[in-house]
Design an enzyme around this catalytic site. Structure first.
Site, mmCIF file in Angstrom:
data_model
loop_
_atom_site.group_PDB
_atom_site.id
_atom_site.type_symbol
_atom_site.label_atom_id
_atom_site.label_comp_id
_atom_site.label_asym_id
_atom_site.label_seq_id
_atom_site.Cartn_x
_atom_site.Cartn_y
_atom_site.Cartn_z
ATOM 1 C CG ASP A 8 -47.853 -70.901 -58.476
ATOM 2 O OD1 ASP A 8 -47.058 -70.057 -58.026
ATOM 3 O OD2 ASP A 8 -48.979 -70.619 -58.922
ATOM 4 C CE LYS A 70 -43.349 -65.527 -55.654
ATOM 5 N NZ LYS A 70 -44.368 -66.192 -56.497
ATOM 6 C CD GLU A 169 -44.400 -66.756 -60.279
ATOM 7 O OE1 GLU A 169 -44.946 -65.704 -60.648
ATOM 8 O OE2 GLU A 169 -44.027 -66.955 -59.104
ATOM 9 C CG ASP A 191 -49.519 -64.081 -62.597
ATOM 10 O OD1 ASP A 191 -50.496 -64.009 -61.827
ATOM 11 O OD2 ASP A 191 -48.520 -64.779 -62.351
#
Ligand code: AMP
Length: 628
Positions: A8, A70, A169, A191
């Site tokens: 992850d 990211k 994800e 999330d």
């Protein structure tokens, strides 16, 4: 021995898990931590730090500490201009306009920085396992586009890893809960990580996971909660001591660390103590910060942040056309979902459902990726595939219809090929128009891309064999190629966003196709009938040319008349009854002409059996690609 792991690769933290002893387990890093900050630092003395060590010196080295990379991976500078202003390091554009990180006079691609994080994770895990980790499944947000996915894959390559697959994800989270093995369920994945918030609605069951909708806020996460505590403590301190700790980088760094620690504690206790001895000094000597922080105070100073999660949840549910009653499971992902106020809000938004968080929310995505790595290496057998094509994929063929090659709901990866031919004599090129949708008429579907296959050798229509292959990989990237079987020449394109339609758009296209099914089928029959007549007229004409004078005059003139009528009917789009009538008559004429032996008394049709039969066989799937 070498191992495959699930990674992850998060905005704030990353986690690695591997399949061991019948389950996917998180592997601690060299510092003994199960999560590793996604931070890389280049220090004054030329050192490179990754993870916790890098994070710990962030405020003291603002230009040399790269975090949240990211946000920039696979992006053009123009797309991230605003985001670039929000980080302390320098983000610039390279000659091609790609986002690059500039540190100490050197330019780094975001992929390279991500690779350093991946490398640390894999190295540390390898040391822990006693086996080298050289293959990985890496997760990305469901909304990542092809460029971002490809860049993530490249980061893996740069780190020396073979990326077995890129998975979403939320899909990984569902996999960690084994939801893929259930009947059919609608799952909401909430999330809330360190810097980003994502909600996804999934359809899960029978080994397939379909992402129906995603929404979120790319600037909402645990860091915002930390900042609120920092501000609160700094302001209280300032009231008493008239010193703003936020102006002193050393003090600020310590304040941030203390704030995060306090926040985490407040998830399990209702009040906590913050102690920072010698945090600063003035002419009277050193100053210490001591404060008590109540959970209720924390909730007050962050209530607007919690409220901000509501809108994306509602949006995702409305895009997926589900109400809270339709949601069977709620999965919490990301460390910040441990905040009690976040959990209460999720419960409220989902009609009082107790969220599932038996798998550690910071680890659930990595665990799912680890399971997928196990599946791909053949260590796990009862988990099936992950994603499906939301809509059919195909090409435009003669008469403006869509010929489906990959049907809707096919599990991916999928590879299908079909052979088509030309629609005119000596046609030098075919246009391949790639379509997505459920309607029969090409124009009612969505054009994903088009390209030409040229240099086809002159040949009668129906003879060239062009094989069109649709190859949809597990990451949702579609490759289309057309190959001339005669010359071997090949052309193709890569289409990245084939599955990135909004969920609402998918539903709309499917419903529209349902509503129009009868009319569409009728249209398809008409077009097929006209194509058949057109091909037949062509065959009759060819037979007449072959026979030359051997054709009995009476039959020739009737045949010529019918060929003219047929061509007229095709171009006028005559009613289907008329088309069928002409087809029958022409079939009779063709049979008659084939019974006539050409010149040297050969048996009927033997002279050119191959090309004729191939012309008629191919007609069913014949693509008019183009008449140009
Ligand atoms: P992730 O990106 O999923 O690793 O989430 C990291 C964020 O979760 C950071 O902002 C952490 O401070 C936060 N976090 C981790 N554990 C807790 C906890 N027990 N309570 C509140 N926030 C937490």
């Amino acid at each position: 021995m070498a191992r495959a792991a699930g990674i992850d690769l998060g905005t704030t933290n990353s986690v690695i898990a591997a399949w061991e002893g019948g389950e996917a387990d998180v592997i601690p890093n060299a510092e003994g931590q199960r999560t590793t900050p996604s931070v890389v630092a280049f220090t004054d003395n030329g050192e490179r730090l990754v993870g916790q060590l890098a994070r710990r010196q962030a405020i003291l080295n603002p230009k040399g500490t790269i975090y949240s990379v990211k946000r920039f991976i696979g992006r053009k500078f123009d797309e991230i201009r605003e985001e670039a202003e929000q980080v302390t390091y320098d983000v610039v554009a390279d000659d091609q306009g790609n986002a690059r990180i500039s540190v100490r006079g050197k330019l780094y691609a975001p992929e390279e920085i991500s690779a350093m994080i991946l490398r640390k994770l894999a190295d540390d895990a390898g040391r822990h396992l006693g086996e080298k980790v050289n293959e990985a499944v890496v997760t990305v947000p469901a909304y990542f586009n092809d460029a971002q996915r490809t860049a993530t894959r490249d980061a893996g390559k740069i780190a020396g890893l073979e990326v077995l697959r890129i998975i979403n994800e939320p899909t990984a989270a569902a996999l960690a809960y084994g939801l893929d093995k259930q009947q059919h369920e609608t799952v909401l994945v909430f999330d809330l990580g360190g810097g980003t918030f994502d909600v996804s609605i999934l359809d899960v069951g029978d080994g397939v996971v379909e992402v129906r909708a995603t929404a979120g806020d790319t600037h909402l996460g645990g860091d915002d909660f930390d900042r609120r505590i920092v501000d609160y403590l700094a302001e209280e301190f300032q009231k008493e001591n008239h010193i703003d700790l936020r102006k002193d980088p050393q003090a600020l760094q310590r304040l941030y660390e203390a704030a995060e620690k306090a926040k985490i504690e407040l998830s399990s206790v209702t009040q906590t103590q913050v102690n920072l001895p010698f945090v600063t000094a003035d002419q009277n000597g050193p100053k210490h910060l001591t404060a008590t922080l109540m959970r209720s105070t924390f909730e007050q100073i962050t209530s607007d942040l919690i409220e901000r999660t509501m809108e994306p949840v509602k949006r995702a549910m409305s895009d997926a056309k589900v109400s809270s009653d339709d949601i069977d499971e709620v999965i919490l992902v990301g460390g910040s979902t441990r905040i009690p106020a976040v959990q209460s809000l999720v419960r409220r938004l989902t009609g009082g459902k107790d969220p599932n968080m038996t798998v550690n929310p910071d680890e659930v995505v990595a665990v799912g990726a680890g399971i997928q790595a196990g599946v791909l290496k053949g260590d796990v057998s009862d988990v099936l595939l992950l994603d499906v094509t939301p809509l059919s994929l195909g090409v435009e063929t003669q008469g403006g219809v869509m010929t489906r090659i990959v049907e809707r709901n096919t599990t991916i990866p999928a590879r299908r090929a079909e052979t088509f031919s030309t629609a005119a004599d000596n046609q030098p090129a075919v246009d391949v128009v790639v379509l997505q949708g459920e309607r029969e008429r090409a124009a009612d579907n969505r054009v994903l891309g088009r390209f030409q296959l040229t240099d086809i050798r002159p040949a009668p229509r129906g003879e060239p064999q062009v094989e069109v292959t649709l190859d949809l990989d597990a990451n949702g990237i579609l490759n289309v190629t057309a190959r001339d079987k005669d010359t071997g020449k090949e052309q193709g394109i890569t289409i990245s966003e084939s599955s990135n339609l909004e969920a609402g758009e998918v539903d709309r296209m499917v419903q529209e196709a349902d509503r129009n099914r009868t009319a569409d089928q009728e249209l398809r029959r008409e077009i097929d009938a006209r194509n058949e007549l057109d091909a037949l007229a062509y065959q009759v004409q060819r037979r007449l040319d072959e026979l030359g004078d051997a054709a009995p005059p009476h039959e020739r003139s009737r045949a010529e008349m019918l060929v003219t009528d047929a061509r007229q009917a095709v171009s006028d789009q005559a009613p289907v009854d008329r088309v069928r009538e002409l087809t029958e008559e022409l079939q009779g004429v063709l049979a008659g002409l084939q019974a006539v032996s050409a010149g040297g008394g050969q048996p009927a049709g033997a002279s050119d059996e191959r090309s004729e039969s191939s012309a008629s066989d191919d007609d069913v799937i014949d693509a008019e690609f183009d008449r140009s």
